[in-house]
Structure formats: structure tokens, C-alpha cells
Write an enzyme that holds these catalytic residues in place. Structure first.
Site, PDB file in Angstrom:
ATOM      1  N   ASN A  11       0.983  -1.625  -0.211  1.00  0.00           N
ATOM      2  CA  ASN A  11      -0.021  -0.005   0.033  1.00  0.00           C
ATOM      3  C   ASN A  11       0.750   1.130   0.439  1.00  0.00           C
ATOM      4  OD1 ASN A  11      -1.352   2.078   0.693  1.00  0.00           O
ATOM      5  ND2 ASN A  11      -2.936   1.091   1.919  1.00  0.00           N
ATOM      6  N   HIS A  14       0.212   6.619   1.915  1.00  0.00           N
ATOM      7  CA  HIS A  14       1.560   6.793   3.118  1.00  0.00           C
ATOM      8  C   HIS A  14       2.333   7.843   2.239  1.00  0.00           C
ATOM      9  CE1 HIS A  14      -0.893   5.373   6.273  1.00  0.00           C
ATOM     10  NE2 HIS A  14      -1.069   4.524   5.742  1.00  0.00           N
ATOM     11  N   HIS A  47      -5.419   3.155  -1.361  1.00  0.00           N
ATOM     12  CA  HIS A  47      -7.482   3.237  -1.194  1.00  0.00           C
ATOM     13  C   HIS A  47      -7.518   5.061  -1.638  1.00  0.00           C
ATOM     14  CE1 HIS A  47      -9.743   3.899   2.959  1.00  0.00           C
ATOM     15  NE2 HIS A  47     -10.693   3.849   1.872  1.00  0.00           N
ATOM     16  N   ARG A  49     -10.269   7.491  -1.142  1.00  0.00           N
ATOM     17  CA  ARG A  49     -11.010   8.300   0.012  1.00  0.00           C
ATOM     18  C   ARG A  49     -11.133   9.306  -0.152  1.00  0.00           C
ATOM     19  NH1 ARG A  49     -10.578   7.494   5.279  1.00  0.00           N
ATOM     20  NH2 ARG A  49      -9.285   5.465   6.332  1.00  0.00           N
ATOM     21  N   ARG A  53      -7.351  12.018   0.631  1.00  0.00           N
ATOM     22  CA  ARG A  53      -6.246  12.854   1.979  1.00  0.00           C
ATOM     23  C   ARG A  53      -4.594  12.046   1.052  1.00  0.00           C
ATOM     24  NH1 ARG A  53      -7.628   9.786   7.471  1.00  0.00           N
ATOM     25  NH2 ARG A  53      -9.595  10.549   6.606  1.00  0.00           N
ATOM     26  N   GLU A  74      -8.839  -0.299  -2.737  1.00  0.00           N
ATOM     27  CA  GLU A  74      -9.843   0.017  -1.296  1.00  0.00           C
ATOM     28  C   GLU A  74     -10.374   1.097  -1.821  1.00  0.00           C
ATOM     29  OE1 GLU A  74      -7.335   0.704   2.261  1.00  0.00           O
ATOM     30  OE2 GLU A  74      -5.967  -1.250   1.721  1.00  0.00           O
ATOM     31  N   THR A 105      -8.543   2.853   8.755  1.00  0.00           N
ATOM     32  CA  THR A 105      -9.862   2.026   8.528  1.00  0.00           C
ATOM     33  C   THR A 105      -9.770   1.835   9.896  1.00  0.00           C
ATOM     34  OG1 THR A 105      -8.822   1.860   6.873  1.00  0.00           O
ATOM     35  CG2 THR A 105     -11.167   0.418   7.098  1.00  0.00           C
ATOM     36  N   GLU A 155     -10.777  -9.940   3.155  1.00  0.00           N
ATOM     37  CA  GLU A 155      -9.437  -9.612   3.564  1.00  0.00           C
ATOM     38  C   GLU A 155     -10.193  -9.170   4.877  1.00  0.00           C
ATOM     39  OE1 GLU A 155      -7.127  -6.841   1.725  1.00  0.00           O
ATOM     40  OE2 GLU A 155      -6.178  -6.081   3.516  1.00  0.00           O
ATOM     41  N   HIS A 195      -3.470  -4.766   7.803  1.00  0.00           N
ATOM     42  CA  HIS A 195      -3.692  -3.681   8.452  1.00  0.00           C
ATOM     43  C   HIS A 195      -2.852  -3.517   9.925  1.00  0.00           C
ATOM     44  CE1 HIS A 195      -5.789   0.075   9.176  1.00  0.00           C
ATOM     45  NE2 HIS A 195      -5.224  -0.214  10.425  1.00  0.00           N
TER      46      HIS A 195
HETATM   47  N1  PXP Z   1      -5.474  -3.415   4.381  1.00  0.00           N
HETATM   48  C1  PXP Z   1      -6.624  -2.629   4.169  1.00  0.00           C
HETATM   49  C2  PXP Z   1      -8.139  -2.802   4.154  1.00  0.00           C
HETATM   50  C3  PXP Z   1      -6.256  -0.985   4.597  1.00  0.00           C
HETATM   51  O1  PXP Z   1      -7.303   0.027   4.550  1.00  0.00           O
HETATM   52  C4  PXP Z   1      -5.402  -0.900   5.095  1.00  0.00           C
HETATM   53  C5  PXP Z   1      -5.453   0.550   5.612  1.00  0.00           C
HETATM   54  O2  PXP Z   1      -4.891   1.164   4.204  1.00  0.00           O
HETATM   55  C6  PXP Z   1      -4.480  -1.722   4.800  1.00  0.00           C
HETATM   56  C7  PXP Z   1      -4.436  -3.790   4.280  1.00  0.00           C
HETATM   57  C8  PXP Z   1      -2.775  -1.181   5.411  1.00  0.00           C
HETATM   58  O3  PXP Z   1      -2.410  -0.943   6.490  1.00  0.00           O
HETATM   59  P1  PXP Z   1      -1.597  -0.631   7.296  1.00  0.00           P
HETATM   60  O4  PXP Z   1      -1.163   0.238   6.147  1.00  0.00           O
HETATM   61  O5  PXP Z   1      -1.433  -0.654   8.490  1.00  0.00           O
HETATM   62  O6  PXP Z   1      -0.251  -1.851   6.865  1.00  0.00           O
END
Ligand code: PXP
Length: 254
Positions: A11, A14, A47, A49, A53, A74, A105, A155, A195
């Protein structure tokens, strides 16, 4: 099922968060995605949003053009996001609950209480050839509801496991995740998880044989600031692969 390989989706949201802090174009999340794939990631998660953001619409278009690896989008189950997904045609869509006030989330999607609206939403995405994942807590009623909604994938939200206050609580959350993952094949659901996963806590999750993919973002991008994106991803891959092999060995040995 060949469960020796566990996929790693990265992901890159960030990176966009840091970029947006200055409103410019650097650092570029698409560049991070290309680097992540080069480092051995199996796919990229973003993701989009409602409040944009981090990732923004143009990032999605550039991402689609830049990589051939699977994109997992996402999003919340809203008409606006549905239109974007149908236009972009990512490999997969992961439906997540979304609250404007949350930092990330916070919990899984309550599929059971929204079955009536989710079912046609999921069907529209599936009809367009998009794999549909539902981000849920490790709760049997939500897994049954995901199956009833016509999802391809669930997931499992690993946040409660990652944030557990002590070893006892963490063990409890791990056992809920194991039981949930164990149920998924009988419901015809592919099982992913994510997550809050880190080098330190990923092992027991990666060892769960039914989990075929982990999606990890925040920790790896943070770690990339210290050791670089390549090292960050290669280290995660190594820990995941070795945990999966020991999981398989201990299952074989009963
Ligand atoms: N999976 C989903 C569905 C999420 O919403 C997130 C956070 O955006 C992640 C995985 C990844 O989580 P993390 O950034 O804490 O590794």
C-alpha cells in the site's frame, strides 16, 4: 491448493500523504509502486478516500499506466467510487468502511447489516471482471455475509491483533484470525489479511496456510525512510516466506 507462496501487496498511500503535506509532486506514490514491484511485491494497493487525503484520482490513472502488476483499489461502497472503479478496471476492489473523522480504517465492514445494498454493488463490479474483496473482522457472521454478498475474497482486518495490549490478547486475536481463515475455503472465499502488520508481528499471520495475500503499507513506507523501499520490502518478504514455510512444516508434523 499450493499454499507455499503468500502474496505481498504494498500500500503506497502514505507516500502520497507525505507528498500532499507540501502540495507538490514529490515524493511520488507511483514511483514508490514501481520500486515496490521491482523489490518483489506482487501487487499494489491504494485507497482512494472520499476526502482524497492521500491518493488522488490522477494517481490512479498514472499507476494503471506505470505497472502491469495487479492493482487492488480500496474504496467505500459509494456510487462515486463505483463509477471510478468501473472506469479504471483494477484487478481487484476491496470494499472498506470509511469515516471522515478516522485516521485509518478502524474496523471491518459490517457486511451482514448492509447485505441488501452490497449485493448489487458487488455484482456490478464482478460483472465488469473485477475481483471483489470485503474487508471484514475475523467474525464468522461477517464471513457468511461476505459469501452471501457474492464476494470473491475476504480481507481479514488484523488491526485488533496488531494493536493487542498484551500477549494474552494477541494470542486470542490470532486464534480468531486462524479460525476465520480456516472457514473461508468452505465458503468459496479467497482469504487475504492486513492492517498494522510489521516485521515483528507478521510471522504468525503469514504462517496461516489459508491466507494467500497480505496487504501492508504504513509500517513498510515508514521503514523505507530508514532502510530504503527495496530493503523494507525484501525484509518483509523474507520474514513472510520463512514464517509460511515453518507454518507448513508444523502442519505436516501434526
Ligand atoms: N488492508 C486494508 C483493507 C486497509 O484499509 C489498510 C490500510 O489502508 C491496509 C490493508 C494496510 O494497513 P497498514 O497501512 O496498517 O499496513
Amino acid at each position: 491448493m499450493n499454499n507455499s507462496h503468500i502474496r505481498l501487496g504494498i500500500n503506497v498511500d502514505h507516500v502520497a500523504t507525505v507528498r500532499n503535506a507540501r502540495g507538490g509532486t514529490h515524493p511520488d506514490p507511483v514511483r514508490a509502486a514501481v520500486a515496490a514491484i521491482a523489490a518483489g511485491a506482487d501487487g499494489i494497493t491504494v485507497h482512494l478516500r472520499e476526502d482524497r487525503r492521500h491518493i488522488v484520482d490522477t494517481d490512479l490513472i498514472r499507476l494503471k499506466a506505470a505497472i502491469s502488476a495487479p492493482i487492488n483499489l480500496e474504496m467505500a461502497a459509494t456510487p462515486e467510487m463505483l463509477a471510478i472503479a468501473l472506469h479504471l478496471k483494477p484487478n481487484a476492489v476491496c470494499l472498506v468502511p470509511e469515516k471522515r473523522s478516522e485516521v485509518t480504517t478502524e474496523g471491518g465492514l459490517d457486511v451482514a447489516s448492509q447485505l441488501g445494498t452490497l449485493k448489487p454493488f458487488v455484482a456490478t463490479l464482478c460483472d465488469a471482471g473485477i475481483r471483489v474483496s470485503l474487508f471484514v473482522d475475523a467474525d464468522f457472521s461477517q464471513l457468511h455475509a461476505a459469501h452471501d454478498a457474492g464476494a470473491t475474497i475476504v480481507e481479514l482486518h488484523t488491526g485488533a491483533y496488531a494493536d493487542a495490549e498484551d500477549a494474552h490478547q494477541r494470542a486470542l486475536e490470532l486464534s480468531r484470525l486462524r479460525e476465520a481463515a480456516r472457514l473461508t475455503p468452505s465458503l468459496g472465499l479467497e482469504c487475504h489479511a492486513g492492517h498494522g502488520l510489521t516485521f515483528e508481528n507478521v510471522g504468525p499471520i503469514a504462517a496461516i496456510a489459508n491466507i494467500v495475500e497480505l496487504n501492508i503499507g504504513h509500517f513498510l513506507m515508514g521503514e523505507a525512510m530508514f532502510i530504503g523501499i527495496q530493503n523494507s520490502i525484501v525484509t518483509m518478504r523474507t520474514i513472510m516466506d520463512s514464517a509460511r514455510m515453518s507454518g507448513i512444516r508444523s502442519e505436516r508434523n501434526g
